[in-house]
Motif scaffolding. Structure first.
Motif, PDB file in Angstrom:
ATOM      1  N   MET A   1       0.856  -1.196   0.000  1.00  0.00           N
ATOM      2  CA  MET A   1       0.000   0.000   0.000  1.00  0.00           C
ATOM      3  C   MET A   1       0.890   1.243   0.000  1.00  0.00           C
ATOM      4  N   LEU A   2       0.671   2.137  -0.942  1.00  0.00           N
ATOM      5  CA  LEU A   2       1.431   3.386  -1.016  1.00  0.00           C
ATOM      6  C   LEU A   2       0.593   4.514  -0.417  1.00  0.00           C
ATOM      7  N   TYR A   3       1.165   5.203   0.544  1.00  0.00           N
ATOM      8  CA  TYR A   3       0.456   6.220   1.328  1.00  0.00           C
ATOM      9  C   TYR A   3       0.707   7.606   0.737  1.00  0.00           C
ATOM     10  N   PHE A   4      -0.353   8.224   0.190  1.00  0.00           N
ATOM     11  CA  PHE A   4      -0.264   9.554  -0.400  1.00  0.00           C
ATOM     12  C   PHE A   4      -1.189  10.531   0.333  1.00  0.00           C
ATOM     13  N   ASP A   5      -1.164  10.485   1.653  1.00  0.00           N
ATOM     14  CA  ASP A   5      -2.022  11.369   2.454  1.00  0.00           C
ATOM     15  C   ASP A   5      -1.207  12.075   3.534  1.00  0.00           C
ATOM     16  N   HIS A   6      -0.052  12.595   3.153  1.00  0.00           N
ATOM     17  CA  HIS A   6       0.845  13.227   4.117  1.00  0.00           C
ATOM     18  C   HIS A   6       0.299  14.537   4.669  1.00  0.00           C
ATOM     19  N   CYS A   7      -0.665  15.166   3.999  1.00  0.00           N
ATOM     20  CA  CYS A   7      -1.263  16.380   4.566  1.00  0.00           C
ATOM     21  C   CYS A   7      -2.106  16.052   5.796  1.00  0.00           C
ATOM     22  N   ARG A 314      -6.665  -0.503  -5.244  1.00  0.00           N
ATOM     23  CA  ARG A 314      -5.530  -0.652  -6.159  1.00  0.00           C
ATOM     24  C   ARG A 314      -4.196  -0.419  -5.451  1.00  0.00           C
ATOM     25  N   GLY A 315      -4.255  -0.178  -4.129  1.00  0.00           N
ATOM     26  CA  GLY A 315      -3.026  -0.061  -3.365  1.00  0.00           C
ATOM     27  C   GLY A 315      -2.534   1.346  -3.110  1.00  0.00           C
ATOM     28  N   PHE A 316      -3.430   2.354  -3.216  1.00  0.00           N
ATOM     29  CA  PHE A 316      -3.015   3.739  -3.035  1.00  0.00           C
ATOM     30  C   PHE A 316      -3.941   4.447  -2.048  1.00  0.00           C
ATOM     31  N   VAL A 317      -3.353   5.090  -1.050  1.00  0.00           N
ATOM     32  CA  VAL A 317      -4.113   5.825  -0.039  1.00  0.00           C
ATOM     33  C   VAL A 317      -4.071   7.306  -0.377  1.00  0.00           C
ATOM     34  N   GLY A 348     -13.761  16.433  -4.830  1.00  0.00           N
ATOM     35  CA  GLY A 348     -12.327  16.669  -4.784  1.00  0.00           C
ATOM     36  C   GLY A 348     -11.525  15.513  -4.209  1.00  0.00           C
ATOM     37  N   ILE A 349     -10.324  15.322  -4.742  1.00  0.00           N
ATOM     38  CA  ILE A 349      -9.377  14.311  -4.259  1.00  0.00           C
ATOM     39  C   ILE A 349      -8.034  14.992  -4.014  1.00  0.00           C
ATOM     40  N   ARG A 350      -7.450  14.767  -2.832  1.00  0.00           N
ATOM     41  CA  ARG A 350      -6.156  15.357  -2.487  1.00  0.00           C
ATOM     42  C   ARG A 350      -5.090  14.266  -2.430  1.00  0.00           C
ATOM     43  N   ILE A 351      -3.980  14.539  -3.112  1.00  0.00           N
ATOM     44  CA  ILE A 351      -2.808  13.669  -3.092  1.00  0.00           C
ATOM     45  C   ILE A 351      -1.670  14.468  -2.487  1.00  0.00           C
ATOM     46  N   SER A 352      -1.012  13.929  -1.464  1.00  0.00           N
ATOM     47  CA  SER A 352       0.086  14.662  -0.829  1.00  0.00           C
ATOM     48  C   SER A 352       1.262  13.734  -0.597  1.00  0.00           C
ATOM     49  N   PHE A 353       2.446  14.239  -0.932  1.00  0.00           N
ATOM     50  CA  PHE A 353       3.650  13.415  -0.991  1.00  0.00           C
ATOM     51  C   PHE A 353       4.415  13.368   0.322  1.00  0.00           C
ATOM     52  N   GLY A 354       5.306  12.361   0.380  1.00  0.00           N
ATOM     53  CA  GLY A 354       6.256  12.241   1.466  1.00  0.00           C
ATOM     54  C   GLY A 354       7.631  11.919   0.924  1.00  0.00           C
ATOM     55  N   SER A 355       8.591  11.826   1.818  1.00  0.00           N
ATOM     56  CA  SER A 355       9.974  11.610   1.411  1.00  0.00           C
ATOM     57  C   SER A 355      10.204  10.240   0.793  1.00  0.00           C
ATOM     58  N   HIS A 357       8.440   8.794  -1.564  1.00  0.00           N
ATOM     59  CA  HIS A 357       7.885   8.624  -2.899  1.00  0.00           C
ATOM     60  C   HIS A 357       8.913   8.840  -4.002  1.00  0.00           C
ATOM     61  N   THR A 358       8.748   8.079  -5.077  1.00  0.00           N
ATOM     62  CA  THR A 358       9.656   8.123  -6.222  1.00  0.00           C
ATOM     63  C   THR A 358       8.872   8.393  -7.505  1.00  0.00           C
ATOM     64  N   GLU A 359       9.597   8.600  -8.591  1.00  0.00           N
ATOM     65  CA  GLU A 359       8.951   8.777  -9.891  1.00  0.00           C
ATOM     66  C   GLU A 359       8.145   7.538 -10.266  1.00  0.00           C
ATOM     67  N   GLN A 360       8.655   6.374  -9.946  1.00  0.00           N
ATOM     68  CA  GLN A 360       7.927   5.142 -10.246  1.00  0.00           C
ATOM     69  C   GLN A 360       6.598   5.098  -9.500  1.00  0.00           C
ATOM     70  N   HIS A 361       6.608   5.537  -8.238  1.00  0.00           N
ATOM     71  CA  HIS A 361       5.361   5.572  -7.472  1.00  0.00           C
ATOM     72  C   HIS A 361       4.346   6.512  -8.122  1.00  0.00           C
ATOM     73  N   ILE A 362       4.819   7.652  -8.598  1.00  0.00           N
ATOM     74  CA  ILE A 362       3.936   8.616  -9.250  1.00  0.00           C
ATOM     75  C   ILE A 362       3.331   8.020 -10.506  1.00  0.00           C
ATOM     76  N   ASP A 363       4.142   7.349 -11.293  1.00  0.00           N
ATOM     77  CA  ASP A 363       3.634   6.731 -12.522  1.00  0.00           C
ATOM     78  C   ASP A 363       2.603   5.655 -12.207  1.00  0.00           C
ATOM     79  N   GLN A 364       2.856   4.890 -11.160  1.00  0.00           N
ATOM     80  CA  GLN A 364       1.915   3.847 -10.757  1.00  0.00           C
ATOM     81  C   GLN A 364       0.604   4.455 -10.268  1.00  0.00           C
ATOM     82  N   LEU A 365       0.707   5.525  -9.485  1.00  0.00           N
ATOM     83  CA  LEU A 365      -0.494   6.207  -9.000  1.00  0.00           C
ATOM     84  C   LEU A 365      -1.298   6.774 -10.157  1.00  0.00           C
ATOM     85  N   ALA A 366      -0.612   7.410 -11.097  1.00  0.00           N
ATOM     86  CA  ALA A 366      -1.311   7.989 -12.246  1.00  0.00           C
ATOM     87  C   ALA A 366      -2.055   6.921 -13.035  1.00  0.00           C
ATOM     88  N   GLN A 367      -1.431   5.764 -13.213  1.00  0.00           N
ATOM     89  CA  GLN A 367      -2.110   4.686 -13.936  1.00  0.00           C
ATOM     90  C   GLN A 367      -3.318   4.192 -13.152  1.00  0.00           C
TER      91      GLN A 367
END
Length: 383
Positions: A1-7, A314-317, A348-355, A357-367
């Protein structure tokens, strides 16, 4: 699970976890007690206060530890308004403040204060000119968030501070919960009188906030029953979490420049992906005048919780709006102020990053977002 809720909250730093455990194991005495064990615990808190002061180039006695950003905002706003009501009863804030600010001003209206809620532009920014136009001889407090917690808009704090520099009877409060460790902050240079922060937004523990109160100011307490924190925040001090929080702030601020550069790259990459999905609308600015760690979009006609759960499968928070308001199904007050579009504000959907995360994670999230939109498209509401 990739966590994209750092806010909403961040995974605590390993050094922070170790610090809490060590202090809790050794320094368990009440830091207000007069015996040596209490004095040792109290000294740790004062060292933590000194570290926070050094990070912001201020004085240790200008900082108060609270239970979090919400309490810091409440104490700053209620405390200042009630303390200085004799000077006037006009207050200024914006339409897009966090609930801990916005609802506090609503409470002050019920107490007889007059509040001006400034509008924002299409990207979620207020102008210094709007603040200037709203000022009156009765204005005693201006409270503006540095970074909006939903769309990441960055407010012109330095410009507003310069505007208020020749108005010593008008206090300037900043909600910096979403900007500490992400953007530079110049308390003295920006003319800030009060500033709020929260430890768990910077990989620290929950339950600790900080409040800067410029030397010479007084605040009317909102909690009673002890002399801790200069009687501004009575109650037994949470020694382990306070000490660990100071460490979290230090790590976040020292690493901010490098992290910010990485986040800006990731943000630009994600926005580039999302621009290709015609059902989605970006909220806030795509440029560098926004916070580096936040991307917010709407899918008009679709309930945001449906998107959140579909992405989670799909594995994304990710999240909808502020965690403090996420269980409220009302349209986002922030997006409503930006767009005056209720369908956009309700999706609305909020995505917020943390330390981590990588470019690969971003590409996976976008897909995953692309696949989710394709899956939900037949269910889209057309009302």
């Amino acid at each position: 699970m990739l966590y994209f809720d750092h806010c909403a909250s961040t995974p605590p730093h390993e050094d922070v976890i170790q610090t809490i455990a060590e202090v809790m194991r050794i320094h368990y005495a009440n830091p207000s007690s007069i015996h040596q064990a209490g004095a040792d615990a109290g000294n740790l808190i004062e060292r933590a206060r000194g570290l926070v002061a050094k990070l912001f180039r201020t004085k240790p006695e200008e900082w108060i530890f609270t239970s979090g950003g919400t309490e810091s905002n409440n104490l700053a706003i209620l405390g200042a308004a009630r303390q200085y009501a004799g000077r006037g009863k006009h207050l200024i804030t914006t339409m897009i403040e966090h609930a801990s600010v916005y609802e506090t001003f609503q409470q002050l209206e019920r107490e007889g204060f007059t509040v001006t809620y400034l509008p924002v532009d299409e990207f979620g920014s207020v102008s210094a000119e709007a603040v200037e136009a709203a000022l009156t001889d009765e204005t005693i407090l201006v409270s503006i968030m540095h970074v909006n917690n939903e769309v990441g808009s960055v407010q012109p704090i330095a410009d507003i501070g310069r505007l208020l520099a020749d108005r010593p009877k008008t206090l300037f409060h900043i909600d910096a919960v979403q900007s500490i460790g992400k953007l530079p902050i110049d308390i003295a240079g920006w003319g800030i009188d009060l500033l709020s922060g929260s430890a768990h937004k910077v990989r620290g523990p929950k339950g600790v906030g900080i409040l800067y109160m410029k030397s010479g100011l007084k605040l009317h307490p909102i909690v009673y029953g002890g002399e801790q924190e200069r009687s501004m925040r009575p109650g037994t001090s949470n020694t382990p979490s306070i000490v660990a929080s100071a460490k979290a702030f230090r790590i976040a601020i020292e690493e901010a420049e490098a992290r910010c550069s990485q986040w800006r790259m990731l943000r630009s990459r994600l926005i580039g992906h999302l621009d290709g999905i015609q059902e989605l609308v970006l909220n806030g600015s795509a440029e560098t005048d926004s916070a580096p760690h936040i991307v917010h979009f709407s899918y008009p006609g679709m309930k945001p919780e449906v998107i959140v759960h579909a992405l989670e499968q799909r594995g994304f928070v990710v999240s909808t709006k502020s965690a403090c308001s996420s269980k409220d199904d009302k349209p986002s007050r922030v997006i409503q102020a930006i767009s005056d579009d209720s369908r956009r504000a309700a999706s609305g959907i909020r995505i917020s990053f943390g330390s981590e995360h990588t470019e690969q994670h971003i590409d996976q999230l976008a897909q995953a977002v692309r696949d989710t939109v394709a899956e939900l498209k037949p269910l889209e509401r057309r009302n």
